[in-house]
Design a protein around this motif. Structure first.
Motif, PDB file in Angstrom:
ATOM      1  N   GLU A  17      -6.695 -33.507 -15.833  1.00 35.20           N
ATOM      2  CA  GLU A  17      -6.915 -32.814 -14.557  1.00 35.20           C
ATOM      3  C   GLU A  17      -6.515 -31.350 -14.667  1.00 35.20           C
ATOM      4  N   VAL A  18      -5.358 -31.132 -15.300  1.00 41.59           N
ATOM      5  CA  VAL A  18      -4.866 -29.765 -15.488  1.00 41.59           C
ATOM      6  C   VAL A  18      -5.852 -28.959 -16.334  1.00 41.59           C
ATOM      7  N   LEU A  19      -6.417 -29.592 -17.345  1.00 45.22           N
ATOM      8  CA  LEU A  19      -7.332 -28.889 -18.260  1.00 45.22           C
ATOM      9  C   LEU A  19      -8.675 -28.591 -17.603  1.00 45.22           C
ATOM     10  N   ASP A  20      -8.995 -29.337 -16.542  1.00 41.17           N
ATOM     11  CA  ASP A  20     -10.244 -29.138 -15.810  1.00 41.17           C
ATOM     12  C   ASP A  20     -11.451 -29.162 -16.764  1.00 41.17           C
ATOM     13  N   LEU A  21     -11.618 -30.276 -17.452  1.00 39.59           N
ATOM     14  CA  LEU A  21     -12.658 -30.414 -18.473  1.00 39.59           C
ATOM     15  C   LEU A  21     -14.023 -30.619 -17.830  1.00 39.59           C
TER      16      LEU A  21
END
Ligand code: GTP
Ligand code: MG
Length: 370
Positions: free
Chosen positions: A242-246
């Motif tokens: 989620e943090v990486l927003d892939l």
């Protein structure tokens, strides 16, 4: 490869047959103008004569391919994370992958038999996660060579009874160099001599700081043997993703990378690929390294046929002309002609590179003896 007579080659090069025979003689190949020489020799003599060897009719297939790939555009949508497991020898990498595969992969109809393929994906309450079952170092070597990221997150397994070891440190270096975030799986906590705090403390010396110490690295205590804590690891992966927003484009022609490949007795060349963009479908034409073909069938990790595979999903592909190499890229193209042209042009290029390298080696041998 294709063979050609010396006179035909001379004609193509607009040279006298005798000149080609002479050059062949200099290269140690005895041939008359009516004789046939093999593909590799033809390429070599062509280059020696100062010409560039290009496959007939191929045009510039590679740039046609590029234009083709660039033409595929669309909305970026959230995609699943792709995860690789690394760690010191015997710390439990295989056990962890096996535990997740056998407990979390929804088994197919074939009596729940999960095939061992080089990658698989699992459904969790928080979304899909794909795991690559490649030796971690190989995954990083491939990434460096391709300049592309195969892995979004590295799970670094550290056995709680053994602590930080040389290959643990090596993996940290790799992940940092590639700017891939780490999640620490502190494994074997079922053992009586497990000491998770020591692992966390030792990691501090390598700038891997647990969240509880004010850092940003998630650390999960687990046992790949009993399964304790494995769900927490899956949660941690989803959170990191989620943090990486892939994101990836889901519509349009697929492209991606070969994870592993083999020649199957009954099924022919089989390649496990990771789709990175677009959607791969049965019936698609694709070029894959120096191979090409039409997708005859797609299989997931349970051995079930699937019609399609989207971004971050690994899938087995049947229908290729030959066995591609792991790390090769694949691209779906509009028709068979382009797929074939690109594959053949690449094949010629690879052979040339090998010939030049071989010639260089021979030269070095000769020099060494002088
Ligand atoms: P290499 O591939 O050789 O580097 O090892 P690996 O990291 O894949 O370790 P592997 O999963 O083969 O595990 C090594 C040994 O540790 C095996 O005997 C496993 O059964 C054992 N093991 C792995 N995880 C656990 C665990 O959580 N608890 C206990 N008690 N044993 C474990
Ligand atoms: Mg192993």
């Amino acid at each position: 490869g294709d063979a050609i007579t010396v006179s035909d080659l001379a004609q193509k090069l607009a040279l006298k047959g005798g000149d080609v025979v002479k050059q062949l003689f200099k290269m140690g190949v005895m041939a008359t103008i009516t004789q046939t020489i093999d593909h590799d020799t033809a390429v070599l003599v062509t280059e020696e004569l100062g010409h560039k060897a290009v496959h007939a009719d191929a045009g510039d297939a590679e740039s046609e391919l590029l234009a083709h790939v660039e033409a595929v555009q669309g909305d970026q949508t959230q995609r699943p994370p792709v995860v690789t497991i690394m760690g010191h020898v015997d710390h439990g990498k295989t056990s962890l992958l096996d535990y997740i595969r056998t407990t979390k992969v929804a088994s197919g109809e074939a009596g729940g038999i999960t095939q061992h393929i080089g990658a698989y994906h699992v459904q969790t309450p928080k979304g899909t996660i794909s795991f690559l079952d490649t030796p971690g170092h190989a995954a990083f070597t491939q990434m460096r060579q391709r300049g592309a990221k195969l892995t979004d997150i590295v799970i670094l397994v550290v056995a709680a009874d053994d602590g930080v070891m040389p290959q643990t440190i090596e993996a940290i270096k790799h992940a940092k160099a590639a700017k891939v975030p780490l999640i620490i799986a502190i494994n074997k906590i079922d053992k009586s001599d497990a000491d998770p705090s020591r692992v966390k403390n030792d990691l501090l010396a390598h700038d891997v700081v647990a969240e509880e110490f004010g850092g940003d690295t998630q650390m999960v205590e687990l046992s790949a043997k009993t399964g304790l804590g494995v769900d927490d690891l899956l949660d941690a992966i989803s959170l990191q993703a989620e943090v990486l927003d892939l994101k990836a484009v889901f519509e349009g022609r697929a492209s991606g990378v070969v994870i592993e490949s083999a020649l199957d007795k009954g099924r022919g060349p089989v390649a496990t690929v990771l789709v990175q963009q677009g959607t791969l479908s049965k019936g698609d034409y694709l070029v894959c390294g120096i191979q090409y073909g039409r997708v005859r069938a797609l299989f997931d990790e349970t051995g079930s046929q699937v019609a399609q595979a989207g971004p971050s999903i690994p899938v087995q592909v049947l229908g290729l002309s030959g066995v591609p190499e792991s790390g090769d890229d694949f691209v779906v193209v509009a028709d068979e002609r382009l797929a074939k042209d690109v594959a053949q042009q690449r094949d010629v290029k690879r052979r040339e590179t090998r010939l030049v390298a071989a010639a260089g080696n021979r030269m070095e041998d000769i020099m060494a003896q002088m």
